[in-house]
Design a protein around this motif. Sequence first.
Motif, PDB file in Angstrom:
ATOM      1  N   GLY A 214      15.122  10.301 -10.508  1.00  0.00           N
ATOM      2  CA  GLY A 214      14.835  10.950 -11.787  1.00  0.00           C
ATOM      3  C   GLY A 214      13.407  10.698 -12.228  1.00  0.00           C
ATOM      4  N   GLU A 215      13.057  11.242 -13.381  1.00  0.00           N
ATOM      5  CA  GLU A 215      11.693  11.135 -13.897  1.00  0.00           C
ATOM      6  C   GLU A 215      11.415   9.794 -14.570  1.00  0.00           C
ATOM      7  OE1 GLU A 215       9.119  13.439 -13.742  1.00  0.00           O
ATOM      8  OE2 GLU A 215      10.420  14.463 -12.327  1.00  0.00           O
ATOM      9  N   LYS A 216      12.449   9.183 -15.168  1.00  0.00           N
ATOM     10  CA  LYS A 216      12.223   7.976 -15.969  1.00  0.00           C
ATOM     11  C   LYS A 216      11.771   6.809 -15.105  1.00  0.00           C
ATOM     12  CE  LYS A 216      15.350   9.171 -19.714  1.00  0.00           C
ATOM     13  NZ  LYS A 216      16.634   8.892 -20.348  1.00  0.00           N
ATOM     14  N   SER A 217      11.094   5.844 -15.736  1.00  0.00           N
ATOM     15  CA  SER A 217      10.513   4.727 -14.970  1.00  0.00           C
ATOM     16  C   SER A 217      11.563   3.790 -14.373  1.00  0.00           C
ATOM     17  CB  SER A 217       9.551   3.934 -15.861  1.00  0.00           C
ATOM     18  OG  SER A 217      10.203   3.548 -17.040  1.00  0.00           O
ATOM     19  N   ASP A 218      12.831   3.901 -14.820  1.00  0.00           N
ATOM     20  CA  ASP A 218      13.858   3.033 -14.232  1.00  0.00           C
ATOM     21  C   ASP A 218      14.717   3.795 -13.214  1.00  0.00           C
ATOM     22  OD1 ASP A 218      15.092   4.687 -16.015  1.00  0.00           O
ATOM     23  OD2 ASP A 218      16.366   3.157 -16.939  1.00  0.00           O
ATOM     24  N   ALA A 219      14.364   5.071 -12.959  1.00  0.00           N
ATOM     25  CA  ALA A 219      15.172   5.896 -12.043  1.00  0.00           C
ATOM     26  C   ALA A 219      14.764   5.656 -10.589  1.00  0.00           C
ATOM     27  CB  ALA A 219      15.036   7.368 -12.408  1.00  0.00           C
ATOM     28  N   LEU A 220      15.029   4.440 -10.121  1.00  0.00           N
ATOM     29  CA  LEU A 220      14.695   4.048  -8.742  1.00  0.00           C
ATOM     30  C   LEU A 220      15.851   3.208  -8.215  1.00  0.00           C
ATOM     31  CD1 LEU A 220      12.149   4.157  -6.776  1.00  0.00           C
ATOM     32  CD2 LEU A 220      11.719   1.824  -7.507  1.00  0.00           C
ATOM     33  N   GLU A 221      16.312   3.511  -7.016  1.00  0.00           N
ATOM     34  CA  GLU A 221      17.446   2.766  -6.450  1.00  0.00           C
ATOM     35  C   GLU A 221      17.094   2.275  -5.057  1.00  0.00           C
ATOM     36  OE1 GLU A 221      21.102   4.979  -6.237  1.00  0.00           O
ATOM     37  OE2 GLU A 221      20.990   5.635  -8.313  1.00  0.00           O
ATOM     38  N   ASP A 222      17.707   1.159  -4.658  1.00  0.00           N
ATOM     39  CA  ASP A 222      17.614   0.726  -3.270  1.00  0.00           C
ATOM     40  C   ASP A 222      18.409   1.722  -2.434  1.00  0.00           C
ATOM     41  OD1 ASP A 222      16.121  -1.614  -3.633  1.00  0.00           O
ATOM     42  OD2 ASP A 222      17.895  -2.718  -4.274  1.00  0.00           O
ATOM     43  N   PHE A 223      17.974   1.953  -1.209  1.00  0.00           N
ATOM     44  CA  PHE A 223      18.679   2.897  -0.327  1.00  0.00           C
ATOM     45  C   PHE A 223      19.719   2.126   0.482  1.00  0.00           C
ATOM     46  CE2 PHE A 223      19.122   5.356   3.631  1.00  0.00           C
ATOM     47  CZ  PHE A 223      19.357   6.621   3.140  1.00  0.00           C
ATOM     48  N   HIS A 224      20.994   2.388   0.222  1.00  0.00           N
ATOM     49  CA  HIS A 224      22.074   1.734   0.968  1.00  0.00           C
ATOM     50  C   HIS A 224      22.764   2.781   1.839  1.00  0.00           C
ATOM     51  CE1 HIS A 224      21.971  -2.096  -1.194  1.00  0.00           C
ATOM     52  NE2 HIS A 224      21.778  -1.394  -2.283  1.00  0.00           N
ATOM     53  N   PRO A 225      22.528   2.754   3.165  1.00  0.00           N
ATOM     54  CA  PRO A 225      23.100   3.791   4.041  1.00  0.00           C
ATOM     55  C   PRO A 225      24.610   3.975   3.866  1.00  0.00           C
ATOM     56  CG  PRO A 225      21.551   2.460   5.257  1.00  0.00           C
ATOM     57  CD  PRO A 225      21.687   1.815   3.917  1.00  0.00           C
ATOM     58  N   LYS A 226      25.347   2.869   3.757  1.00  0.00           N
ATOM     59  CA  LYS A 226      26.803   2.988   3.662  1.00  0.00           C
ATOM     60  C   LYS A 226      27.219   3.706   2.384  1.00  0.00           C
ATOM     61  CE  LYS A 226      31.186   0.706   3.531  1.00  0.00           C
ATOM     62  NZ  LYS A 226      31.570   1.598   2.429  1.00  0.00           N
TER      63      LYS A 226
ATOM     64  N   MET B 270       0.855  -1.203   0.000  1.00  0.00           N
ATOM     65  CA  MET B 270       0.000   0.000   0.000  1.00  0.00           C
ATOM     66  C   MET B 270       0.885   1.244   0.000  1.00  0.00           C
ATOM     67  SD  MET B 270      -2.889   0.724   2.863  1.00  0.00           S
ATOM     68  CE  MET B 270      -3.387   2.354   3.372  1.00  0.00           C
ATOM     69  N   MET B 271       0.615   2.152  -0.940  1.00  0.00           N
ATOM     70  CA  MET B 271       1.407   3.375  -1.065  1.00  0.00           C
ATOM     71  C   MET B 271       0.621   4.540  -0.455  1.00  0.00           C
ATOM     72  SD  MET B 271       3.914   2.063  -2.818  1.00  0.00           S
ATOM     73  CE  MET B 271       4.860   3.358  -3.601  1.00  0.00           C
ATOM     74  N   VAL B 272       1.226   5.235   0.512  1.00  0.00           N
ATOM     75  CA  VAL B 272       0.539   6.363   1.142  1.00  0.00           C
ATOM     76  C   VAL B 272       1.416   7.616   1.049  1.00  0.00           C
ATOM     77  CG1 VAL B 272      -0.717   4.875   2.747  1.00  0.00           C
ATOM     78  CG2 VAL B 272       1.452   5.884   3.465  1.00  0.00           C
ATOM     79  N   GLY B 273       0.805   8.790   1.265  1.00  0.00           N
ATOM     80  CA  GLY B 273       1.574  10.039   1.211  1.00  0.00           C
ATOM     81  C   GLY B 273       0.698  11.193   0.795  1.00  0.00           C
ATOM     82  N   LEU B 274       1.280  12.385   0.801  1.00  0.00           N
ATOM     83  CA  LEU B 274       0.525  13.575   0.430  1.00  0.00           C
ATOM     84  C   LEU B 274       0.427  13.711  -1.083  1.00  0.00           C
ATOM     85  CD1 LEU B 274       1.694  16.361   2.906  1.00  0.00           C
ATOM     86  CD2 LEU B 274      -0.239  14.814   3.104  1.00  0.00           C
ATOM     87  N   GLN B 275      -0.515  14.528  -1.534  1.00  0.00           N
ATOM     88  CA  GLN B 275      -0.697  14.763  -2.961  1.00  0.00           C
ATOM     89  C   GLN B 275       0.540  15.480  -3.525  1.00  0.00           C
ATOM     90  OE1 GLN B 275      -4.806  15.849  -3.720  1.00  0.00           O
ATOM     91  NE2 GLN B 275      -4.134  17.136  -5.391  1.00  0.00           N
ATOM     92  N   GLY B 276       0.983  15.028  -4.700  1.00  0.00           N
ATOM     93  CA  GLY B 276       2.116  15.694  -5.342  1.00  0.00           C
ATOM     94  C   GLY B 276       3.482  15.190  -4.914  1.00  0.00           C
ATOM     95  N   SER B 277       3.502  14.158  -4.046  1.00  0.00           N
ATOM     96  CA  SER B 277       4.814  13.644  -3.593  1.00  0.00           C
ATOM     97  C   SER B 277       5.395  12.620  -4.567  1.00  0.00           C
ATOM     98  CB  SER B 277       4.684  13.035  -2.193  1.00  0.00           C
ATOM     99  OG  SER B 277       3.738  11.983  -2.209  1.00  0.00           O
ATOM    100  N   GLY B 278       4.573  12.201  -5.543  1.00  0.00           N
ATOM    101  CA  GLY B 278       5.083  11.243  -6.536  1.00  0.00           C
ATOM    102  C   GLY B 278       4.645   9.812  -6.280  1.00  0.00           C
ATOM    103  N   LYS B 279       3.489   9.639  -5.598  1.00  0.00           N
ATOM    104  CA  LYS B 279       3.004   8.291  -5.259  1.00  0.00           C
ATOM    105  C   LYS B 279       2.747   7.435  -6.490  1.00  0.00           C
ATOM    106  CE  LYS B 279      -0.643   8.772  -2.738  1.00  0.00           C
ATOM    107  NZ  LYS B 279      -0.593  10.235  -2.662  1.00  0.00           N
ATOM    108  N   THR B 280       1.974   7.976  -7.431  1.00  0.00           N
ATOM    109  CA  THR B 280       1.553   7.184  -8.599  1.00  0.00           C
ATOM    110  C   THR B 280       2.766   6.781  -9.447  1.00  0.00           C
ATOM    111  OG1 THR B 280      -0.539   8.364  -8.576  1.00  0.00           O
ATOM    112  CG2 THR B 280      -0.012   7.157 -10.585  1.00  0.00           C
ATOM    113  N   THR B 281       3.677   7.743  -9.668  1.00  0.00           N
ATOM    114  CA  THR B 281       4.887   7.453 -10.451  1.00  0.00           C
ATOM    115  C   THR B 281       5.742   6.411  -9.742  1.00  0.00           C
ATOM    116  OG1 THR B 281       4.825   9.804 -11.007  1.00  0.00           O
ATOM    117  CG2 THR B 281       6.759   8.597 -11.705  1.00  0.00           C
ATOM    118  N   THR B 282       5.887   6.565  -8.411  1.00  0.00           N
ATOM    119  CA  THR B 282       6.704   5.616  -7.640  1.00  0.00           C
ATOM    120  C   THR B 282       6.072   4.225  -7.645  1.00  0.00           C
ATOM    121  OG1 THR B 282       7.441   7.453  -6.253  1.00  0.00           O
ATOM    122  CG2 THR B 282       7.847   5.245  -5.404  1.00  0.00           C
ATOM    123  N   THR B 283       4.732   4.174  -7.594  1.00  0.00           N
ATOM    124  CA  THR B 283       4.022   2.883  -7.658  1.00  0.00           C
ATOM    125  C   THR B 283       4.404   2.152  -8.945  1.00  0.00           C
ATOM    126  OG1 THR B 283       2.167   3.816  -6.422  1.00  0.00           O
ATOM    127  CG2 THR B 283       1.722   1.794  -7.654  1.00  0.00           C
TER     128      THR B 283
END
Length: 511
Positions: free
Chosen positions: A276-288, A104-117
Motif C-alpha cells: 500500500g501507499e502508507k509508510s507502514d504498508a510493508l510486509e516480510d515475504f513468507h513463501p508459505k 543500497m537500494m537499486v532499481g528503475l525510476q518510478g518503481s518506488g525506491k524512495t518510498t520503499t527506502t
Amino acid sequence: MFESLSDRLSGIFDKLTGRGALSENDVNEAMREIRRALIEADVALPIVRSFTDKVRNRAVGAEVVKSVTPGQMVVKIVHDQLVEMLGSEGQPIDLNAPAPVAIMMVGLQGSGKTTTTAKIARRLTQRDKRKVLMASLDTRRPAAQEQLKVLGEQNEIDTLPIIEGQGPVEIANRAMSAAKLGGYDVVMLDTAGRIHIDEPLMVEMADVKSAAQPHEILLVADSLTGQDAVNLAKSFDERVGITGIALTRMDGDGRGGAALSMQAVTGKPVKLIGTGEKSDALEDFHPKRIADRILGMGDIVSLVEKAAEAIDAEQAAKMARKMQKGHFDLDDLAEQLKQMEKLGGMSGMMGMLPGVGKMKKQIEASNIDDKMFKRQVAIIQSMTPTERSKPELLKASRKKRIAAGSGVQVAEVNKLLKMHRQMADMMKAMGKKKGMLGKLMGGMGGGMPDVDPRQLEEMAKSGQMPGGMELPKGLPGGLGGAGLPPGMPGLPGLGGPKLPGLPGMGKGKKR
C-alpha cells in the motif's frame, strides 16, 4: 494481486477433490489447466514447465494412489511446489555486520525506491529499534533528495543534509562517515534510477557499491511490470550483484507473475513486499503464507502478527479487566472499531481467513462497507462523555442531535445503540461465567494472546486449524479464539450463528 490465479486454481481443485479416485488422465487434465492458469498469471515459461513437470511426477506417483483423499493430496503437492518456487523459507533483511550496515537500494525510476527506502527505515527504527540514517544519491531526478528528506521528517528518521553539486559517490562517502561519527546502526542509500537500464547507470551503481561496500543490495521492482521485472532483476544481478528483492504494489491488480517467477529465475530471495501507499504498508515475504493465500487457505499467522502490532497490549488488558466486571460502554466500543480499522477493515481481515475466498459472492451480497467503522466512531464522538458512559440517557431529542452532529440518520444511531446493548449484555453474561470471557477474547487478559506464529503454522499443517477447508455456511461466530481483537463476537449476515455483531452487514441498503 493473485485473485484471478486463486479463482482458477480453486476451480481446478474443486473438480479433483470431488472424485473418489484419480486416474492419470485426471491428473494430466488438471496439469494442463494449472499450466494455462500460471501462463495467464504471467509466470515465466521455463518456471511453468518445471513446476508442472514436478507436480505431475509426484501426483502420478504412489503417494497419491495410496492416499485416502487423492484430490486433497494433489492440492498438497501443488502447495508444496508453490512454496518451493517462491523460495521455501522467508529471508529477512540481514543486519549481521559491523555497524554502520549499509543497505543500497537499486532499481528503475518510478518503481518506488524512495518510498520503499523510507518504509524499511521506519520498520528498522520502530520494530528492530535500530538507529537509521537515510541518504539520497539521486542527483538527476528533480527534488528526489527533497522527497527523501520530507519522508524522513514524516517518519522521524534522520536524513543526510543535502549539499548541492555533490555526485553520488561523494554523497555515499559522506553518508558512511556521518553514520560512523553519529553512531548509526544502519545507512539506507537511495540510488538514482533510469527509465530503462543503460551503461552509465550500471557504472554509477558499481562506483557507489565500491565506495560504500553495502552489506545488502536490494532491488526494488514494481510487481505490475510482469515478466519485464524478472529480466530487470537478472540485469542488475549480473552487473551489480543484488542480495534480495523488494516488490512494490502487491496490493495492485497485476497478475502476480513477477512475484512467482522472481526467486526461481534469479535465485535471489524476495525479502519484502509493499502492500500500500502508507509508510507502514510493508510486509516480510513468507513463501508459505503467500502460497496459502493463492490456494485460498487464508493466512491466520499474518493476521495474528498484524493484530499483535496494531493492538495496544496495555489498552487491551485494561479493556479485558473492565469486561470481566461486566462494563462495556460506548468508549470501549469506539476503541474496538478503531482497532478493527487498523487491521485493514473487514475486507482486509476476511481476506486472510481460511475458506473465505470461496464465499466472495456471499460477502459481496452482504454489503460490507469498511467506511462504516468511521461512521460509527463519528456517531460515538458526537455524544457527550456522560452519554457515552450511560447510553440509557439517550432519548429521542438527544439522538436527533447526535445524528445531526455525525451526519447520519437517527436509524443509524439506533442501530449502533442496539449493537452496543447486545454486546454489553453478552459481556455481562460472559463476566459471570468465569473463564468464558477469557476464551471468547482469545486470552486477551494480558493483551494479545501468546501465540507463536510457528506454532500456528504447525497447527495448520497438522489439520488442528482449518487449512484449506471451506467454512460451513459462513464464518464461525466467535473469531476471538483465532487471535483477533475483542469485540468481534460474530459477523451476522454471513450465515454464521446469530450472535450480536457489527451492524450494516445484513441486508440493509448501503448508504
